[in-house]
Design an enzyme around this catalytic site. Sequence first.
Site, PDB file in Angstrom:
ATOM      1  N   HIS A 159       0.815  -1.225   0.000  1.00 41.00           N
ATOM      2  CA  HIS A 159       0.000   0.000   0.000  1.00 41.00           C
ATOM      3  C   HIS A 159       0.846   1.271   0.000  1.00 41.00           C
ATOM      4  O   HIS A 159       0.316   2.360  -0.224  1.00 41.00           O
ATOM      5  CB  HIS A 159      -0.930   0.028   1.213  1.00 41.00           C
ATOM      6  CG  HIS A 159      -2.012  -0.990   1.180  1.00 41.00           C
ATOM      7  ND1 HIS A 159      -2.893  -1.097   0.131  1.00 41.00           N
ATOM      8  CD2 HIS A 159      -2.367  -1.956   2.069  1.00 41.00           C
ATOM      9  CE1 HIS A 159      -3.753  -2.089   0.374  1.00 41.00           C
ATOM     10  NE2 HIS A 159      -3.442  -2.624   1.538  1.00 41.00           N
ATOM     11  N   ASP A 195      -2.961 -10.320  -2.625  1.00 38.10           N
ATOM     12  CA  ASP A 195      -3.547  -9.860  -1.368  1.00 38.10           C
ATOM     13  C   ASP A 195      -5.019  -9.490  -1.588  1.00 38.10           C
ATOM     14  O   ASP A 195      -5.412  -9.105  -2.696  1.00 38.10           O
ATOM     15  CB  ASP A 195      -2.764  -8.638  -0.881  1.00 38.10           C
ATOM     16  CG  ASP A 195      -3.090  -8.223   0.538  1.00 38.10           C
ATOM     17  OD1 ASP A 195      -2.333  -8.578   1.441  1.00 38.10           O
ATOM     18  OD2 ASP A 195      -4.105  -7.521   0.728  1.00 38.10           O
ATOM     19  N   ASP A 284      -5.032 -12.709   3.201  1.00 35.38           N
ATOM     20  CA  ASP A 284      -6.249 -12.214   3.833  1.00 35.38           C
ATOM     21  C   ASP A 284      -7.482 -12.474   2.965  1.00 35.38           C
ATOM     22  O   ASP A 284      -8.575 -12.002   3.284  1.00 35.38           O
ATOM     23  CB  ASP A 284      -6.136 -10.732   4.184  1.00 35.38           C
ATOM     24  CG  ASP A 284      -5.436  -9.905   3.137  1.00 35.38           C
ATOM     25  OD1 ASP A 284      -5.035 -10.458   2.101  1.00 35.38           O
ATOM     26  OD2 ASP A 284      -5.264  -8.687   3.362  1.00 35.38           O
TER      27      ASP A 284
END
Length: 343
Positions: A159, A195, A284
């Site tokens: 990120h 992700d 995740d």
Amino acid sequence: MKTIFTEDHRLQDGKAELIDGKLMPCFEMPRRAEILIARVRDQKLGEVLAPEKFGADPVLRVHKPEFVRFLETAWDEWVAQHGSYDALPLNWIAPGMRRLLPETIDGKLSYFSFDAGTPITAGTWRAAIASAEVAMTGMKLVKGGERGAFSLCRPPGHHAGSDFYGGYCFFNNAAIAAQGFRDGGAARVAILDVDYHHGNGSQEIFYKRDDVMTISIHADPKQEFPFFLGHADERGEGRGEGFHLNLPLRWGAAWAEYGHALDTAMRRLTEFSPDVIVVSLGVDTFEKDPISKFKLKHEDYLRIGEAIAAAGKPTLFIMEGGYAVEELGINAVNVLQGFEAKI
């Protein structure tokens, strides 16, 4: 497969993040890495190595100097102004405001961050540099001939952009490694991000380039963090047009939808024909993850590893997200074992 790991990850140990309107204990915690390295050792995945020292030079290849300087000094500035508790921003820039760097630490936090879930602590700088060194050590191993390597990075990185942090990320480990491969002679590098959340930082860093392709399979930004990047029509700009692929999926996606997107990703990656693949390995996407809404199961992570191995390219795995902590090691190592079973 060799794993690179450092105990310096423990130095990033935030006390709280703002999520769902509440200050809550951080989901991105030291135990994540402890569970992971325990699983690596239990499964005898391979040798565990400490990272080499690279310092800030590789970081400065992808991050702007003023941003790097900010992270190096932010804690001391915060303590001088507020005291020794975690630093979180107060507000963010809205349309119509000017992005001019403020003088005060509160303004700097707001200028360089995009969320209040990424606390800066006394150990943030050292942990972030160490995480980048873990990534660069993995890069060096793969460049030296290893078919695959696992950089167990913490804090994560995908990120973080050229001059901003957020989403638990400070330095973009995958981007730093990708640039390291380019600087070491690789003509083309692909970043495959699996992700749950879009790798907005990786996209921003390479969006105008055609030598590093970014491919991301993630939750639709119309529904999910980071919200403002990762749509399917974002394909690159200038020389980078056509070299960036986003495959957003709606909440509730299970293997049927995810597997189809992964097939699409691997076809495009194969067309690009990179010299090396950097995988932003987030797990995740797991059905029990507390902050995500996909429905992948343990066995699906073996399939992800197998699909990546089928590309037949040297591959560096960089650890990103995954917050079902007790089962994090199973899922991440399943990807690595699936990869190794097919090479």
